[in-house]
Design an enzyme around this catalytic site. Structure first.
Site, mmCIF file in Angstrom:
data_model
loop_
_atom_site.group_PDB
_atom_site.id
_atom_site.type_symbol
_atom_site.label_atom_id
_atom_site.label_comp_id
_atom_site.label_asym_id
_atom_site.label_seq_id
_atom_site.Cartn_x
_atom_site.Cartn_y
_atom_site.Cartn_z
ATOM 1 N N ARG A 1 4.072 5.848 2.034
ATOM 2 C CA ARG A 1 4.486 7.091 2.415
ATOM 3 C C ARG A 1 4.277 8.091 1.282
ATOM 4 N NH1 ARG A 1 10.949 7.187 0.451
ATOM 5 N NH2 ARG A 1 10.739 5.779 -0.898
ATOM 6 N N ARG B 1 3.928 14.535 -6.968
ATOM 7 C CA ARG B 1 3.980 14.262 -8.076
ATOM 8 C C ARG B 1 2.708 14.272 -8.676
ATOM 9 N NH1 ARG B 1 6.146 8.062 -6.982
ATOM 10 N NH2 ARG B 1 4.493 7.197 -5.876
ATOM 11 N N ASP C 1 3.837 -4.227 -7.699
ATOM 12 C CA ASP C 1 3.108 -3.227 -7.264
ATOM 13 C C ASP C 1 3.867 -1.843 -7.579
ATOM 14 O OD1 ASP C 1 5.389 -4.352 -5.345
ATOM 15 O OD2 ASP C 1 5.078 -2.442 -4.483
ATOM 16 N N ASN C 2 4.801 -1.933 -8.650
ATOM 17 C CA ASN C 2 5.491 -0.676 -9.126
ATOM 18 C C ASN C 2 5.254 -0.661 -10.624
ATOM 19 O OD1 ASN C 2 6.648 -0.181 -6.730
ATOM 20 N ND2 ASN C 2 8.702 -1.051 -7.081
ATOM 21 N N LYS D 1 4.932 12.429 -1.884
ATOM 22 C CA LYS D 1 5.634 11.170 -1.528
ATOM 23 C C LYS D 1 6.610 11.691 -0.286
ATOM 24 C CE LYS D 1 8.465 7.606 -3.195
ATOM 25 N NZ LYS D 1 9.081 6.859 -4.860
ATOM 26 N N ASP E 1 7.671 5.335 -9.818
ATOM 27 C CA ASP E 1 8.305 4.777 -8.710
ATOM 28 C C ASP E 1 9.824 4.547 -8.923
ATOM 29 O OD1 ASP E 1 6.280 4.750 -7.016
ATOM 30 O OD2 ASP E 1 5.813 2.641 -7.175
ATOM 31 N N GLY F 1 0.746 -1.255 0.069
ATOM 32 C CA GLY F 1 0.166 -0.039 -0.021
ATOM 33 C C GLY F 1 1.036 1.358 -0.126
#
Length: 488
Positions: free
Chosen positions: A90, A168, A244-245, A105, A254, A87
Site C-alpha cells: 500500500r 512520507r 522487511d521493516n 502510504k 514503518d 512488497g
C-alpha cells in the site's frame, strides 16, 4: 535519490488510486522545508495542487511531475519465519524531490497487496505522522512524515473507518527485505545492482576499501546497532521488527503498533498481536542482531565476488559479531549521558542496572523519572528526595541515590551545568499512546487541532513548554490500557 532499478522483477509502475474529496488533516512544515515545498501564510503548500498530489489524485504540482510512480518488491522474515515475497502493498513511490524519495502510504492497491485493500485509515496515519516527527525531534534517525490527507471514503478494519493517505519522505526506502528477495531467488546480478545503487547514493566510502560489500554490511550493521540503542534510551518500542521493516540506512521505518514506555517494564510488549513477546522492549537489540544475520545471509553472494565461499561466510560471521559490541558501546554511552555522567567509571553500568531493576520492580514512569533526575540537587539529603516515593523498596533506592549522588560529586561542582546537559538527552515529552488516542478521536470528528498541537509539542521534546505541562504527565492509573495491533 529515488529508486532507480528497473524491471518487472524489481518494481511495477503503479498509479495511485484517487480518493474522493480529499482534505488536509496534518502537515509538517519541517518536512516541507526538507522537500523544498513553498508554503503559504497558513503553513500549507502555496500551490494548491499539492493536496491532490499527496492524496494520490494527480501527479503534477508546480515544477514537479512525478511521471513514473512505482511499487517495489521485497521479501522477508515475519515473526521469525520466512514469509516469502512481500512488497509495497500500500506504499507507492512517487519519485524524487529535493534529494528525497516521496512515498504515499495508503494510496491504493499494488501488485504486491496480496489480500489487502491498499488503503490506510485515519487512525494509523495519525500515529505514523506524529511518531515520525516526534522521533525526528528526539534526534533519532527516521523516515519523515510530510502530510496526512483524509477522505470520507470508508475502509473496513475491525470496524468501519475512513481513509487517509500519509506522505512520507526518506533518502531511501530500501530495506533488508529487498536484499533477501533477490538472494532467495538467486538473482545475484539484481542483488549486485541493488548493493551498487545503495553504495553509489548512500555509502560511497565503501568504494575506498578492497572489500566493498563486506564494508557495506559492516556499515549497515553499525547504523542499526546505534539506532536500536537510541530506541532503548528513550523507551521506544517498535512493535514489529520483521526483516522487511528494517532500513538499510539505519532509519526507523514503518510505524505500526509502536509505543513509548509509560511504566517501565523491561519485558513490555507494545504489539497486541505479538503473543510470544518476540518484539518486547528488552528483546529489540537481540532481534535487530537477528535481522542483521538475515542480511548477512543475503549478502554472501556479494562478498563471494571478492573471495571464496568459505572466506565470505567467515568474514560475514566475524562482522556480525561486531553488532553486540557496537550496540553495547552506544547503549552505555547514551545511558551514561542520561545519568549526567561525562566520563566513564568502572561502576557506572552496575549503578545503571540497579536503577533499571528498581524501576522495573516498582513500575516507575520511564520518561518522567529520567527528566526529574536532572533536577536533583547534589547536596540533597537522601530522605528528602521526592522521587524515592515512586519505589517500593525504600532502603534499596535510598542506597542507590546515595551512591548516585557520590558519583555525581566526582564530576560536578554545581547542579546547573549537569541539569542543562541532562535535559538535552532526557526528553520531557514523548508520544504516549493516550495522547495519540485523544488526537485520533477528535480527528475522527473532523477536529484536527489536537494533531497539530501534538506535532508542535513533540518537535521540541527537550524544552520545558510550561503551557503544555499536562502533556508530560503519565496516563492516569485508571485509564484503560490502549491496545495496538498490526491492523492498520
Amino acid at each position: 535519490m529515488a529508486f532507480t532499478l528497473s524491471g518487472d522483477d524489481v518494481c511495477q509502475a503503479t498509479l495511485p488510486t484517487p480518493v474522493p474529496d480529499p482534505y488536509w488533516v496534518a502537515f509538517s512544515t519541517s518536512s516541507a522545508k526538507l522537500a523544498g515545498i513553498p508554503l503559504d501564510d497558513n503553513n500549507l503548500p502555496a500551490d494548491k495542487a499539492w493536496l491532490e498530489v499527496l492524496s494520490g489524485n494527480q501527479l503534477d504540482a508546480g515544477d514537479h511531475h512525478f511521471s513514473n510512480p512505482i511499487a517495489t518488491v521485497y521479501s522477508g522474515h515475519q515473526f521469525g519465519a520466512w514469509a516469502g515475497q512481500l512488497g509495497d502493498g500500500r506504499a507507492i513511490l512517487l519519485g524524487d524531490i529535493a534529494g528525497q524519495e516521496l512515498q504515499l502510504k495508503g494510496a491504493g492497491k499494488t501488485r504486491f497487496s496480496r489480500m489487502g485493500d491498499g488503503r490506510a485509515v485515519l487512525r494509523s496515519s495519525i500515529r505514523e505522522f506524529l511518531a515520525s516527527e516526534a522521533m525526528h525531534g528526539l534526534g533519532i534517525p527516521t523516515t519523515r512524515a510530510l502530510s496526512i490527507v483524509g477522505s470520507d471514503l470508508p475502509v473496513r478494519r475491525e470496524t468501519l473507518e475512513t481513509a487517509a493517505v500519509c506522505a512520507r519522505i526518506a533518502p531511501s526506502f530500501i530495506r533488508v527485505g529487498h536484499f533477501e528477495h533477490f538472494a532467495s531467488l538467486q538473482k545475484h546480478e539484481r542483488l549486485k545492482e541493488l548493493a551498487d545503487l545503495l553504495i553509489q547514493d548512500h555509502y560511497p566510502e565503501c568504494l575506498q576499501t578492497k572489500d566493498t560489500y563486506l564494508d557495506l554490511f559492516k556499515r549497515i550493521c553499525k547504523r542499526n546497532a546505534k539506532l536500536v540503542a537510541q530506541w532503548q534510551a528513550v523507551g521506544f518500542c517498535h512493535g514489529v521488527l520483521n526483516s522487511d521493516n528494517i532500513s538499510v540506512l539505519g532509519l526507523t521505518i514503518d510505524y505500526g503498533p509502536f509505543g513509548f514506555l509509560d511504566q517501565f517494564q523491561i519485558d513490555h510488549i507494545c504489539n497486541h498481536s505479538d503473543q510470544g513477546g518476540r518484539y518486547a522492549y528488552h528483546r529489540q537489540p537481540q532481534v535487530m542482531h537477528w535481522n542483521m544475520a538475515c542480511l548477512a545471509s543475503a549478502m554472501i553472494p556479494l562478498v563471494e565476488l571478492q573471495c571464496n565461499e568459505s572466506e565470505a561466510q567467515e568474514q560475514l560471521r566475524k562482522a556480525l559479531e561486531e553488532f553486540p559490541i557496537s550496540y553495547a558501546q552506544a547503549w552505555q554511552s547514551l545511558f551514561r549521558k542520561k545519568l549526567g555522567f561525562t566520563t566513564e567509571q568502572d561502576g557506572d553500568i552496575a549503578l545503571l542496572e540497579r536503577l533499571l531493576q528498581a524501576m522495573h520492580d516498582s513500575k516507575v514512569d520511564f520518561t518522567n523519572f529520567f527528566r526529574r533526575l536532572g533536577g536533583l540537587k547534589m547536596n540533597a539529603p537522601v530522605d528528602q528526595i521526592e522521587m524515592r516515593d515512586d519505589f517500593v523498596d525504600r532502603n534499596a533506592i535510598d542506597q542507590w541515590f546515595s551512591d548516585y549522588l557520590a558519583r555525581l560529586g566526582d564530576e560536578f561542582s554545581n547542579d546547573l551545568v549537569r541539569q542543562n546537559s541532562m535535559n538535552q538527552v532526557n526528553p520531557k515529552y514523548v508520544l504516549r499512546n493516550h495522547l495519540a488516542q485523544v488526537a485520533i478521536e477528535l480527528a475522527q470528528k473532523k477536529d484536527f487541532s489536537e494533531v497539530g498541537k501534538l506535532l508542535n509539542i513533540l518537535t521540541k521534546p527537550f524544552d520545558e513548554q510550561p503551557e503544555h505541562e499536562s502533556y508530560a504527565l503519565a496516563p492516569h492509573p485508571n485509564l484503560d490500557s490502549i491496545e495496538v495491533s498490526c491492523s492498520s
